[in-house]
Design a protein around this motif. Sequence first.
Motif, PDB file in Angstrom:
ATOM      1  N   ILE A 498      95.331 141.821 119.167  1.00 41.35           N
ATOM      2  CA  ILE A 498      94.622 140.833 118.126  1.00 41.35           C
ATOM      3  C   ILE A 498      95.739 139.488 118.087  1.00 41.35           C
ATOM      4  N   ALA A 499      96.410 140.259 117.566  1.00 43.31           N
ATOM      5  CA  ALA A 499      97.165 138.961 117.572  1.00 43.31           C
ATOM      6  C   ALA A 499      97.826 138.704 118.895  1.00 43.31           C
ATOM      7  N   TYR A 500      98.120 139.084 120.007  1.00 37.00           N
ATOM      8  CA  TYR A 500      97.419 138.565 121.246  1.00 37.00           C
ATOM      9  C   TYR A 500      96.819 137.022 121.575  1.00 37.00           C
ATOM     10  N   ALA A 501      95.555 138.003 120.954  1.00 34.76           N
ATOM     11  CA  ALA A 501      94.579 136.368 120.601  1.00 34.76           C
ATOM     12  C   ALA A 501      94.586 135.449 120.214  1.00 34.76           C
ATOM     13  N   PHE A 502      95.757 135.232 118.624  1.00 36.87           N
ATOM     14  CA  PHE A 502      95.350 134.553 117.659  1.00 36.87           C
ATOM     15  C   PHE A 502      96.420 133.268 118.248  1.00 36.87           C
ATOM     16  N   ILE A 503      97.471 133.998 118.633  1.00 31.59           N
ATOM     17  CA  ILE A 503      98.623 133.595 119.498  1.00 31.59           C
ATOM     18  C   ILE A 503      98.425 132.413 120.216  1.00 31.59           C
ATOM     19  N   LYS A 504      97.712 133.147 121.896  1.00 36.37           N
ATOM     20  CA  LYS A 504      96.710 132.084 122.508  1.00 36.37           C
ATOM     21  C   LYS A 504      95.803 131.250 121.904  1.00 36.37           C
ATOM     22  N   THR A 505      95.076 131.346 120.521  1.00 36.45           N
ATOM     23  CA  THR A 505      93.754 130.445 119.792  1.00 36.45           C
ATOM     24  C   THR A 505      95.045 129.529 119.543  1.00 36.45           C
ATOM     25  N   PHE A 506      96.267 130.080 119.248  1.00 39.35           N
ATOM     26  CA  PHE A 506      97.188 128.590 118.449  1.00 39.35           C
ATOM     27  C   PHE A 506      97.493 127.783 119.204  1.00 39.35           C
ATOM     28  N   ILE A 507      97.678 128.052 120.615  1.00 41.06           N
ATOM     29  CA  ILE A 507      98.740 127.385 121.765  1.00 41.06           C
ATOM     30  C   ILE A 507      97.198 126.717 121.936  1.00 41.06           C
ATOM     31  N   PHE A 508      96.071 127.206 122.299  1.00 40.08           N
ATOM     32  CA  PHE A 508      95.197 126.350 123.047  1.00 40.08           C
ATOM     33  C   PHE A 508      94.298 125.406 122.083  1.00 40.08           C
ATOM     34  N   ALA A 509      94.656 125.540 121.038  1.00 44.72           N
ATOM     35  CA  ALA A 509      94.038 124.444 119.327  1.00 44.72           C
ATOM     36  C   ALA A 509      95.363 123.795 120.203  1.00 44.72           C
ATOM     37  N   LEU A 510      96.199 123.385 119.857  1.00 49.60           N
ATOM     38  CA  LEU A 510      97.410 122.258 120.549  1.00 49.60           C
ATOM     39  C   LEU A 510      96.931 121.694 121.788  1.00 49.60           C
ATOM     40  N   ILE A 511      96.794 122.078 122.474  1.00 47.01           N
ATOM     41  CA  ILE A 511      96.187 121.467 123.945  1.00 47.01           C
ATOM     42  C   ILE A 511      95.171 120.725 123.706  1.00 47.01           C
ATOM     43  N   LEU A 512      94.170 121.460 123.248  1.00 43.54           N
ATOM     44  CA  LEU A 512      92.694 121.134 122.738  1.00 43.54           C
ATOM     45  C   LEU A 512      92.931 119.495 121.712  1.00 43.54           C
ATOM     46  N   ALA A 513      94.042 119.412 121.314  1.00 43.85           N
ATOM     47  CA  ALA A 513      94.493 118.690 120.347  1.00 43.85           C
ATOM     48  C   ALA A 513      94.699 117.241 120.917  1.00 43.85           C
ATOM     49  N   THR A 514      95.596 117.024 122.076  1.00 47.64           N
ATOM     50  CA  THR A 514      96.522 116.311 122.214  1.00 47.64           C
ATOM     51  C   THR A 514      96.599 116.114 124.185  1.00 47.64           C
ATOM     52  N   ILE A 515      95.706 117.116 124.823  1.00 45.28           N
ATOM     53  CA  ILE A 515      95.601 116.631 125.993  1.00 45.28           C
ATOM     54  C   ILE A 515      94.561 115.730 125.494  1.00 45.28           C
ATOM     55  N   PRO A 516      93.128 115.343 125.388  1.00 46.49           N
ATOM     56  CA  PRO A 516      92.270 115.299 125.194  1.00 46.49           C
ATOM     57  C   PRO A 516      92.164 113.876 124.613  1.00 46.49           C
ATOM     58  N   SER A 517      93.221 113.230 123.685  1.00 49.46           N
ATOM     59  CA  SER A 517      93.582 112.497 122.723  1.00 49.46           C
ATOM     60  C   SER A 517      94.873 111.740 123.691  1.00 49.46           C
ATOM     61  N   PHE A 518      95.607 112.379 124.349  1.00 46.68           N
ATOM     62  CA  PHE A 518      96.656 111.453 125.865  1.00 46.68           C
ATOM     63  C   PHE A 518      95.740 110.460 126.832  1.00 46.68           C
ATOM     64  N   HIS A 519      94.482 111.280 126.668  1.00 44.74           N
ATOM     65  CA  HIS A 519      93.523 110.559 128.338  1.00 44.74           C
ATOM     66  C   HIS A 519      93.114 109.313 127.483  1.00 44.74           C
ATOM     67  N   GLY A 520      92.312 109.789 125.654  1.00 42.85           N
ATOM     68  CA  GLY A 520      91.789 108.554 125.649  1.00 42.85           C
ATOM     69  C   GLY A 520      92.711 107.655 125.101  1.00 42.85           C
ATOM     70  N   TYR A 521      93.803 108.331 124.668  1.00 43.11           N
ATOM     71  CA  TYR A 521      95.038 106.802 124.239  1.00 43.11           C
ATOM     72  C   TYR A 521      95.503 105.904 125.367  1.00 43.11           C
ATOM     73  N   TYR A 522      96.062 106.353 126.604  1.00 45.16           N
ATOM     74  CA  TYR A 522      96.325 105.976 127.769  1.00 45.16           C
ATOM     75  C   TYR A 522      95.297 104.983 128.375  1.00 45.16           C
ATOM     76  N   MET A 523      94.027 105.857 128.224  1.00 40.40           N
ATOM     77  CA  MET A 523      93.325 105.026 129.413  1.00 40.40           C
ATOM     78  C   MET A 523      93.013 103.651 129.522  1.00 40.40           C
ATOM     79  N   LYS A 524      92.484 103.246 130.436  1.00 41.33           N
ATOM     80  CA  LYS A 524      92.581 101.351 130.888  1.00 41.33           C
ATOM     81  C   LYS A 524      91.125 101.702 131.122  1.00 41.33           C
ATOM     82  N   GLY A 525      90.730  99.930 131.147  1.00 40.27           N
ATOM     83  CA  GLY A 525      89.203 100.096 131.587  1.00 40.27           C
ATOM     84  C   GLY A 525      88.007  99.509 130.417  1.00 40.27           C
TER      85      GLY A 525
END
Length: 558
Positions: A498-525
């Motif tokens: 259970i702890a392993y699953a939630f550790i992964k979930t927390f890190i995945f949450a950071l990925i879900l927040a930042t990588i899409p933001s990165f692609h939106g923020y630095y897009m051109k066109g």
Amino acid sequence: MALMNYQIIIPAHNEEKYIDLTLDSLANQTVLPNKILVVNDNSIDGTQLIIDKYCQQYPDLFSTITLQSEAKHLPGSKVINAFNHGYKTIDKDFDFIVKADADLIFPTHYFETIISHFQSDATIGMVGGFAYIQKNNEWILENLTDKDHIRGAFKAYRKECFDQIGGLKPAMGWDTVDELLCKFYGWKVVTDESLQVKHLKPTGANYNKEARYKQGEAFYSLGYGFFITSIASVKLAMRKGKPLLFLDYLKGFWKAKVAKKSLLVTDEQAKFIRNYRWKKMKEKLFNPKKLITDTPKLITYSYFSQYLITMMLVRYLSQIGKYFLMLAEIFRKPTKWSVMRTLIFKEIDDLIIDSLGIVAFISFFVGGVVAIQTALNLTNPLIPKYLIGFATRQSIILEFAPTFISIIMAGKMGSFITSSIGTMRVTEQIDALEVMGVNSLNYLVFPKLIALLLYPFVIGIAMFLGITGGFIASVYGGFGNSADFISGLQMEFIPFHIAYAFIKTFIFALILATIPSFHGYYMKGGALEVGKASTVSFVWTSVTIILVNYILTQLLLT
């Protein structure tokens, strides 16, 4: 023109299979060395008997000493410790010194040609030929390095150069740092393609997995830094035909960095090495003519592939660097709390609350499918039915809920984040924020990071509904009874999962927040590019989640 005085030192460890051929080729050189010293490094086979035979046959040419070191064969340290042990005992009255391996066949004119190179230019510090290995009854180039690099198996050093670089370092990477220090001190390194040395035992044939990590450690000890190490690792792994070695090299680099191991060079030398490596890469990337003139033939498919891979890697590494710079910028110059609080609640509603419906629907029915498929595969009547509950629990908790729901959310949440920020970029709203003195990254991305701290709550619901769906499908589908299913749920339960699953979930949450933001923020066109950015964002968020999932599983469960 007077001939130069040279000596050869050969470290040998269990080399009875090939050393006879090596010593014979040296005894038949057109210009003989003053002395050939063979250092028998704790051999337990017939190596010493062969050495003794040559010492008796050519007493003025060959000599031998023994060294009792560890039998463990790791690249770099063992062979150079043996070389240095021998170097202490020889007469230092020579013009150049040679370090040679005990599994080579030198052409008869090899050292005569080496001498002619040294005599042609007093600034030449090192000279060497090329290694050839036997494949399908043909001798082909052992293409593990660039054409301007001398292989560690046969290095010839001018005495003044050897002394200035401080001799040979007993560590993996010694045969790279010596050339880089040569260049640092202004010496030339010369390779001669006409000198074809037969390498009887391919490089690394006796090395274990620990030795693979040593290569990454060597990149660290040379002061390369992460980006150059990544490029060098890809290049070397591709040349060896084993792409997964790239991961071993990077793991070795990070192990050395975390352990804060000392470098083989000074800070000034490390800076020179990094600049030199970048300069060489830029020459290859941006000077196509050099790519052709550097090789005697037209660019081969293999070489061109490496060129393309290097270009792509440089591009991806620059994007990764830009991403981490964005992360640092998010936390600078925070927005006023009164404004931030409103933004956070809005993001919780958009990202968390709005996702509950699709997560609940998918989790419930996928849990049911997992239970049904498990039951249908339990065809042997001797296999207990409680395994349906056990398999459902393990599948849902360990992988489905944290990982596959996150990949689905990369499409749902990620596309929403990228398109919303990308639209703000297109409509110049982000520029307006910057003009007003607002840290736009903090304003746009930080609320999403905070909102997604509640993401483990979503995954907890997914776990519950997935197991519930499995229970209903198993019991009401006639595949087993409730007691068996519940017994399977409780069987060999490991709380850390259970702890392993939630550790992964927390890190995945950071990925879900930042990588899409990165692609939106630095897009051109324009509007069309917003859609493309959303697609690219989904792909890279999914790829990152899968890679991070593998790394975390390796770290936490093995």
